[in-house]
Design a protein around this motif. Structure first.
Motif, PDB file in Angstrom:
ATOM      1  N   GLY A  20       0.814  -1.205   0.000  1.00 43.41           N
ATOM      2  CA  GLY A  20       0.000   0.000   0.000  1.00 43.41           C
ATOM      3  C   GLY A  20       0.848   1.254   0.000  1.00 43.41           C
ATOM      4  N   HIS A  21       1.874   1.273   0.833  1.00 46.25           N
ATOM      5  CA  HIS A  21       2.762   2.441   0.885  1.00 46.25           C
ATOM      6  C   HIS A  21       3.537   2.601  -0.426  1.00 46.25           C
ATOM      7  CE1 HIS A  21       1.974   3.610   4.960  1.00 46.25           C
ATOM      8  NE2 HIS A  21       2.148   2.375   5.368  1.00 46.25           N
ATOM      9  N   GLU A  22       3.952   1.487  -1.002  1.00 48.83           N
ATOM     10  CA  GLU A  22       4.660   1.541  -2.279  1.00 48.83           C
ATOM     11  C   GLU A  22       3.732   2.076  -3.378  1.00 48.83           C
ATOM     12  OE1 GLU A  22       7.682   1.057  -5.190  1.00 48.83           O
ATOM     13  OE2 GLU A  22       7.708   1.289  -3.010  1.00 48.83           O
ATOM     14  N   ASN A  23       2.480   1.654  -3.367  1.00 46.16           N
ATOM     15  CA  ASN A  23       1.534   2.131  -4.370  1.00 46.16           C
ATOM     16  C   ASN A  23       1.247   3.620  -4.206  1.00 46.16           C
ATOM     17  OD1 ASN A  23       1.264  -0.203  -5.862  1.00 46.16           O
ATOM     18  ND2 ASN A  23      -0.384  -1.009  -4.594  1.00 46.16           N
ATOM     19  N   TYR A  24       1.220   4.106  -2.964  1.00 46.00           N
ATOM     20  CA  TYR A  24       1.070   5.547  -2.741  1.00 46.00           C
ATOM     21  C   TYR A  24       2.249   6.306  -3.356  1.00 46.00           C
ATOM     22  CZ  TYR A  24      -2.985   6.648   0.125  1.00 46.00           C
ATOM     23  OH  TYR A  24      -4.253   6.886   0.557  1.00 46.00           O
ATOM     24  N   ARG A  25       3.439   5.775  -3.161  1.00 44.41           N
ATOM     25  CA  ARG A  25       4.629   6.420  -3.714  1.00 44.41           C
ATOM     26  C   ARG A  25       4.559   6.440  -5.244  1.00 44.41           C
ATOM     27  NH1 ARG A  25       9.008   5.569  -6.140  1.00 44.41           N
ATOM     28  NH2 ARG A  25       8.811   3.327  -6.276  1.00 44.41           N
ATOM     29  N   LEU A  26       4.152   5.321  -5.830  1.00 42.02           N
ATOM     30  CA  LEU A  26       4.031   5.251  -7.287  1.00 42.02           C
ATOM     31  C   LEU A  26       2.942   6.195  -7.806  1.00 42.02           C
ATOM     32  CD1 LEU A  26       4.370   1.401  -7.838  1.00 42.02           C
ATOM     33  CD2 LEU A  26       6.032   3.166  -8.438  1.00 42.02           C
ATOM     34  N   ALA A  27       1.843   6.311  -7.056  1.00 42.72           N
ATOM     35  CA  ALA A  27       0.770   7.214  -7.456  1.00 42.72           C
ATOM     36  C   ALA A  27       1.275   8.655  -7.480  1.00 42.72           C
ATOM     37  CB  ALA A  27      -0.420   7.083  -6.503  1.00 42.72           C
ATOM     38  N   HIS A  28       2.071   9.011  -6.502  1.00 42.24           N
ATOM     39  CA  HIS A  28       2.637  10.355  -6.464  1.00 42.24           C
ATOM     40  C   HIS A  28       3.538  10.596  -7.673  1.00 42.24           C
ATOM     41  CE1 HIS A  28       4.097  14.080  -4.791  1.00 42.24           C
ATOM     42  NE2 HIS A  28       5.344  13.659  -4.928  1.00 42.24           N
ATOM     43  N   LEU A  42      -4.659   4.139  -8.643  1.00 36.27           N
ATOM     44  CA  LEU A  42      -3.628   3.474  -7.846  1.00 36.27           C
ATOM     45  C   LEU A  42      -3.738   3.883  -6.379  1.00 36.27           C
ATOM     46  CD1 LEU A  42      -1.298   1.500  -7.984  1.00 36.27           C
ATOM     47  CD2 LEU A  42       0.214   3.417  -8.469  1.00 36.27           C
ATOM     48  N   ARG A  43      -4.051   5.152  -6.129  1.00 33.42           N
ATOM     49  CA  ARG A  43      -4.206   5.626  -4.751  1.00 33.42           C
ATOM     50  C   ARG A  43      -5.399   4.947  -4.068  1.00 33.42           C
ATOM     51  NH1 ARG A  43      -3.816  10.664  -5.808  1.00 33.42           N
ATOM     52  NH2 ARG A  43      -1.579  10.711  -5.546  1.00 33.42           N
ATOM     53  N   ARG A  44      -6.490   4.755  -4.824  1.00 31.39           N
ATOM     54  CA  ARG A  44      -7.653   4.044  -4.252  1.00 31.39           C
ATOM     55  C   ARG A  44      -7.295   2.602  -3.908  1.00 31.39           C
ATOM     56  NH1 ARG A  44     -12.231   5.400  -8.481  1.00 31.39           N
ATOM     57  NH2 ARG A  44     -11.597   7.533  -8.761  1.00 31.39           N
ATOM     58  N   TYR A  45      -6.527   1.969  -4.780  1.00 29.25           N
ATOM     59  CA  TYR A  45      -6.090   0.591  -4.515  1.00 29.25           C
ATOM     60  C   TYR A  45      -5.182   0.545  -3.286  1.00 29.25           C
ATOM     61  CZ  TYR A  45      -4.269  -4.080  -5.387  1.00 29.25           C
ATOM     62  OH  TYR A  45      -3.909  -5.393  -5.261  1.00 29.25           O
TER      63      TYR A  45
END
Length: 60
Positions: A20-28, A42-45
């Motif tokens: 989840g934290h990695e996906n937040y970073r990728l979304a940014h 991606l942020r919703r996921y």
């Protein structure tokens, strides 16, 4: 060595939180490149993954 039932749930919760934290970073990163719609999905996921991790930890 045998594992306790709670160990598997905790490991799964850690893995979900990490993803989840990695996906937040990728979304940014996607947002910075102008891909706002993809970043939003991606942020919703990522939110869902972090929510699932919290629920798993609560069940223990």
């Amino acid at each position: 060595m045998t594992s306790l039932p709670g160990d598997d749930a905790e490991a799964k919760a850690r893995q979900l939180a990490r993803r989840g934290h990695e996906n937040y970073r990728l979304a940014h990163e996607l947002e910075q490149r102008g891909l706002t719609q993809m970043a939003s999905y991606l942020r919703r996921y990522a939110d869902l993954q972090l929510k699932q991790a919290r629920e798993l930890r609560r069940k223990e």
